[in-house]
Design an enzyme around this catalytic site. Sequence first.
Site, PDB file in Angstrom:
ATOM      1  N   LYS A 178       0.831  -1.216   0.000  1.00 12.74           N
ATOM      2  CA  LYS A 178       0.000   0.000   0.000  1.00 12.74           C
ATOM      3  C   LYS A 178       0.864   1.265   0.000  1.00 12.74           C
ATOM      4  O   LYS A 178       0.497   2.274  -0.594  1.00 12.74           O
ATOM      5  CB  LYS A 178      -0.960   0.003   1.196  1.00 12.74           C
ATOM      6  N   LYS A 215      -2.936 -11.880  -9.263  1.00 12.43           N
ATOM      7  CA  LYS A 215      -4.145 -11.941  -8.431  1.00 12.43           C
ATOM      8  C   LYS A 215      -5.273 -11.111  -9.034  1.00 12.43           C
ATOM      9  O   LYS A 215      -5.085  -9.924  -9.293  1.00 12.43           O
ATOM     10  CB  LYS A 215      -3.809 -11.416  -7.030  1.00 12.43           C
ATOM     11  N   LYS A 275     -10.092  -6.134  -7.564  1.00 17.09           N
ATOM     12  CA  LYS A 275     -11.020  -5.084  -8.013  1.00 17.09           C
ATOM     13  C   LYS A 275     -10.324  -3.743  -8.085  1.00 17.09           C
ATOM     14  O   LYS A 275     -10.687  -2.885  -8.860  1.00 17.09           O
ATOM     15  CB  LYS A 275     -12.252  -5.009  -7.111  1.00 17.09           C
TER      16      LYS A 275
HETATM   17  P1  TYM Z   1     -10.872  -8.233   0.434  1.00 19.82           P
HETATM   18  O1  TYM Z   1     -12.142  -7.514   0.197  1.00 19.82           O
HETATM   19  O2  TYM Z   1      -9.628  -7.681  -0.160  1.00 19.82           O
HETATM   20  O3  TYM Z   1     -10.973  -9.730  -0.043  1.00 19.82           O
HETATM   21  C1  TYM Z   1     -12.036 -10.527   0.409  1.00 19.82           C
HETATM   22  C2  TYM Z   1     -11.705 -11.998   0.287  1.00 19.82           C
HETATM   23  O4  TYM Z   1     -11.467 -12.352  -1.064  1.00 19.82           O
HETATM   24  C3  TYM Z   1     -10.228 -13.034  -1.167  1.00 19.82           C
HETATM   25  N1  TYM Z   1      -9.629 -12.731  -2.474  1.00 19.82           N
HETATM   26  C4  TYM Z   1      -9.142 -13.665  -3.300  1.00 19.82           C
HETATM   27  N2  TYM Z   1      -9.063 -14.999  -3.180  1.00 19.82           N
HETATM   28  C5  TYM Z   1      -8.537 -15.681  -4.224  1.00 19.82           C
HETATM   29  N3  TYM Z   1      -8.093 -15.089  -5.364  1.00 19.82           N
HETATM   30  C6  TYM Z   1      -8.156 -13.744  -5.518  1.00 19.82           C
HETATM   31  N4  TYM Z   1      -7.745 -13.178  -6.642  1.00 19.82           N
HETATM   32  C7  TYM Z   1      -8.695 -12.965  -4.456  1.00 19.82           C
HETATM   33  N5  TYM Z   1      -8.916 -11.640  -4.271  1.00 19.82           N
HETATM   34  C8  TYM Z   1      -9.483 -11.513  -3.043  1.00 19.82           C
HETATM   35  C9  TYM Z   1      -9.384 -12.526  -0.015  1.00 19.82           C
HETATM   36  O5  TYM Z   1      -8.370 -13.430   0.323  1.00 19.82           O
HETATM   37  C10 TYM Z   1     -10.436 -12.402   1.065  1.00 19.82           C
HETATM   38  O6  TYM Z   1     -10.653 -13.653   1.665  1.00 19.82           O
HETATM   39  N6  TYM Z   1      -8.704  -8.338   4.798  1.00 19.82           N
HETATM   40  C11 TYM Z   1      -9.849  -8.986   4.172  1.00 19.82           C
HETATM   41  C12 TYM Z   1     -11.157  -8.511   4.761  1.00 19.82           C
HETATM   42  C13 TYM Z   1     -11.287  -8.844   6.206  1.00 19.82           C
HETATM   43  C14 TYM Z   1     -11.258 -10.133   6.798  1.00 19.82           C
HETATM   44  C15 TYM Z   1     -11.402  -9.919   8.196  1.00 19.82           C
HETATM   45  C16 TYM Z   1     -11.148 -11.420   6.280  1.00 19.82           C
HETATM   46  C17 TYM Z   1     -11.441  -7.935   7.199  1.00 19.82           C
HETATM   47  N7  TYM Z   1     -11.523  -8.597   8.392  1.00 19.82           N
HETATM   48  C18 TYM Z   1     -11.421 -11.005   9.091  1.00 19.82           C
HETATM   49  C19 TYM Z   1     -11.148 -12.482   7.195  1.00 19.82           C
HETATM   50  C20 TYM Z   1     -11.296 -12.267   8.564  1.00 19.82           C
HETATM   51  C21 TYM Z   1      -9.748  -8.783   2.668  1.00 19.82           C
HETATM   52  O7  TYM Z   1      -8.754  -9.076   2.101  1.00 19.82           O
HETATM   53  O8  TYM Z   1     -10.762  -8.291   2.011  1.00 19.82           O
END
Ligand code: TYM
Length: 331
Positions: A111, A194, A197
Amino acid sequence: MEIVASGIRPTGNLHLGNYFGALQNFVKMQEENHCFFFIADYHSLTTHPTPGDLHGNVKNVLAEFLASGLDPEKATIYVQSDLPETAELYLLLNMNAYIGELERCTSFKEKIRTQPQNVNAGLLTYPTLMAADIIIHKANKVPVGKDQEQHLEMTRTFVNRFNRIYKVDYFPEPVAYNFGETLIKIPGLDGSLKMSKSANEVSAIFLADSPDVIRKKVMRAVTDSGPVDPNKPRSQGVENLFSLLSYFSDPQTNTHFNESYLAGTIRYGDLKKQLAEDIIRFTAPFREKIIALTSDNEYLKKVAALGAEKARVSARKTVREVREIIGFKSF
Ligand code: TYM
């Protein structure tokens, strides 16, 4: 019964990576476990401090959760900011989270690179907020994609530190949860490792994308000028297409394109056409449900209220007990 917790940031619609990383097995998971699934709207402010339509984004993700098969009666589905207890636990965890370990976190470093104009404290402490989300329900399993592995490792560090510092055996150590052997990483259509979005619009296919949009995105996916030497590694864009094919197309289709790649006769256009149709077949049922649910405000409101009420039970209990453990007392 295991306790499962996971979240998704409402910074855009759900894409195939989110689905396979975090939601894929949820229908089964919610039958067998006590599941908490939430929309991480506090977290979204670390990258989008002034969102144009925060509530609208939360609403979309809620509709997409439900369209993916989450059942508000079986699982607890809630909005993170409806549970301010999380913020209190985050504050308390931050007292025992060290700058050095937070600065070393890969996602923080990433980031710093991608948004140098906004390196805020929320980004630095993203892992403690995520830990709070998980341990507020004393969850021991966390369905996530591969990119979240390090955050989970940090959660375990915070949990162990808490237990050690306060001489308790209070929080369980959460582990990543996926039915497969390894955690999933769905690659992007732009040749990136990866699907994401935030990277750019052409990387991701969203569950709500129309067939036309899916066809256009897949046809524009990055490839190369054709197989040069089948024994050399494939270019990243082509590797990504084959990886997507393995998720969405049947085994015969996979064999066919792998063989024609090795024979040097493959036409990437044919592979893309097939992949696009297979993805459309996969997303069609979600898309219809998303459209219906997004316009059902009353139902979404009920689901969010029920989720917040259910989530508050474990959250209040944990915060009360943590306060006691640390030594806060009311007069
Ligand atoms: P976020 O919104 O970035 O992603 C949400 C979930 O989607 C998975 N993900 C993927 N998995 C496989 N391939 C991809 N290309 C891909 N892109 C996204 C992420 O691994 C995630 O599981 N930090 C978290 C949000 C969060 C969270 C938590 C998760 C906040 N608190 C507590 C688990 C437990 C996140 O990455 O959001």
